[in-house]
Design an enzyme around this catalytic site. Structure first.
Site, PDB file in Angstrom:
ATOM      1  CG  ASP A 183      45.132  45.700  40.661  1.00 40.72           C
ATOM      2  OD1 ASP A 183      45.163  46.946  40.633  1.00 40.72           O
ATOM      3  OD2 ASP A 183      44.237  45.024  40.118  1.00 40.72           O
ATOM      4  CG  HIS A 185      41.259  47.001  42.435  1.00 47.91           C
ATOM      5  ND1 HIS A 185      39.919  47.169  42.649  1.00 47.91           N
ATOM      6  CD2 HIS A 185      41.366  45.986  41.530  1.00 47.91           C
ATOM      7  CE1 HIS A 185      39.230  46.303  41.921  1.00 47.91           C
ATOM      8  NE2 HIS A 185      40.090  45.572  41.229  1.00 47.91           N
ATOM      9  CD  GLU A 209      46.245  45.958  37.034  1.00 43.32           C
ATOM     10  OE1 GLU A 209      45.015  45.863  36.853  1.00 43.32           O
ATOM     11  OE2 GLU A 209      47.016  44.978  36.962  1.00 43.32           O
ATOM     12  CD  GLU A 235      41.461  47.256  35.965  1.00 40.87           C
ATOM     13  OE1 GLU A 235      40.425  46.854  36.543  1.00 40.87           O
ATOM     14  OE2 GLU A 235      42.604  46.844  36.262  1.00 40.87           O
ATOM     15  CG  ASP A 257      38.960  44.114  29.480  1.00 42.99           C
ATOM     16  OD1 ASP A 257      38.454  43.490  28.523  1.00 42.99           O
ATOM     17  OD2 ASP A 257      38.903  43.725  30.656  1.00 42.99           O
ATOM     18  CG  HIS A 284      41.844  44.358  32.781  1.00 44.67           C
ATOM     19  ND1 HIS A 284      40.464  44.288  32.681  1.00 44.67           N
ATOM     20  CD2 HIS A 284      42.121  44.254  34.097  1.00 44.67           C
ATOM     21  CE1 HIS A 284      39.939  44.163  33.880  1.00 44.67           C
ATOM     22  NE2 HIS A 284      40.915  44.122  34.766  1.00 44.67           N
TER      23      HIS A 284
END
Length: 381
Positions: A183, A185, A209, A235, A257, A284
């Site tokens: 990830d 992020h 990700e 996400e 999500d 997510h």
């Protein structure tokens, strides 16, 4: 049947639960939350309750359309998350009324079990290899880690070396028969992402990700074209319209999500759109048991499902755990890294309402950390 009560419960460690009760005594549960903005979403739920009270809970699609579009101003994380939790609760009610799991109302199962992965940290690393080994010992066949701490727009070669060292250490533990997701992020600039991704290719992540923040999604096509690593994102996207322009860009995995992107109804549509582009679904879910239960219902019924995130052992869950609010904890047992297809009606779980009410007497005020660079400027968390 009519809705007679809508209640929210802000419970540790950072979750918001929702109970929707009907005049026939059927209660559906949902998990509407924006992490760090739970109180704001509670207010949104209260506002939407003006419409919900007295309405038919089985008119799920009509309710979704009214709640998302009836207020003129649309979208965004708060409204979409409020609607997501309500939508989960209505599907839970429908499944209980008809006596079937939600996935049967979505067309029936296309698989008998759901592959999951676990978190091992990575952005404040201390014992990554040991953490990965614990997940392997627990039976998981896949883990996810953060790739880096805060980064500048074009950071040093040493930061790239650290990324490779950390991912290599975990890959060594996992071997070639387990998967590793990394990830980013949203901490990487497009330039840093293009530099970093080729360096990870020999380590063969299942995906990387969120290489850039969602505001820079227009750059994902160029980023994906520059690497063989599958790119995942989503996400922080909240509707099928947010995903529409991504699906032809080369993104390999979408990660809506179910507590943010309009619930079961909307994520089901996002998954169907993605399937038309050969894109996989990996919802997510670093959240609580209701959100995970909703994800599993969609996973079971979705042909292009890939793998499911879940929060057991995640570092955010301080003082409480995914299983604390369930009567039967075995529903999320995964000794071999797979969740069995649930068979109970609705979302497939029994919420421990007494424990939820007890925990909500001491509501959390969770906030994410604020990071800064060495020069004092804001850094992406």
């Amino acid at each position: 049947m009519k809705i007679v009560k809508v209640e929210t419960f802000r419970v540790p460690p950072r979750w918001l639960f929702l109970a929707v009760t009907t005049d026939e005594g059927v209660t559906g549960w949902g998990e509407p939350v924006v992490e760090g903005r739970a109180e704001t979403v509670q207010t949104a739920i209260a506002e939407l309750s003006d419409y919900l009270i007295g309405s038919d809970p089985l008119r799920i699609e009509d309710t979704w359309q009214v709640l998302t579009k009836g207020g003129f101003y649309r979208g965004g994380p708060v409204l979409s998350s409020a609607v997501a939790g309500i939508d989960q609760a209505l599907w839970d009610i429908a499944g209980k009324v008809y006596g079937v799991p939600v996935y049967d109302l979505l067309g029936g199962p296309v698989r008998d079990r759901v592959r999951i992965y676990g978190w091992i940290g990575g952005d404040r690393p201390s014992a990554l290899a040991e953490d990965a080994q614990r997940q392997v010992a627990a039976g998981l066949t896949a883990v996810k880690m953060n790739g880096s701490e805060e980064l500048t727009a074009i950071d040093t070669p040493r930061q790239l070396d650290l990324l490779v060292e950390r991912v290599s250490a975990v890959r060594e533990v996992l071997g070639p028969d387990r998967d590793l997701a990394v990830d980013f992020h949203g901490r990487y600039s497009p330039a840093m992402a293009r530099r970093a991704l080729p360096l990870l290719e020999p380590l063969r992540p299942i995906f990387v990700e969120e290489p850039v923040v969602p505001e820079l999604s227009a750059d994902l096509g160029r980023i994906a074209a520059g690497t063989s690593i599958p790119i995942a994102t989503g996400e922080r996207l909240y509707s099928r319209w947010d995903f529409r322009d991504l699906l032809g860009s080369g993104v390999a995995v979408v990660q809506p999500d179910l507590s943010h992107a309009g619930g079961i109804s909307e994520v089901r549509r996002i998954a169907a759109m993605a399937e038309a582009y050969g894109v996989s679904l990996a919802p997510h879910c670093p959240l609580g048991p209701i959100a995970l239960a909703a994800c599993v219902q969609v996973d079971v019924a979705t042909p292009n499902f890939l793998i499911q995130e879940q929060s057991l052992g995640i570092h955010y869950n301080v003082g409480s755990d995914l299983l604390d609010y369930l009567v039967d904890r075995s529903v999320f047992a995964a000794p071999d890294g797979w969740l069995a297809r649930p068979t109970r009606p609705g979302l497939g779980i029994e919420v421990d309402e007494a424990e939820v009410r007890r925990a909500a007497q001491h509501p959390h005020r969770w906030r994410n950390a604020i990071w800064r660079h060495t020069d004092g400027s804001f850094a992406e968390w």
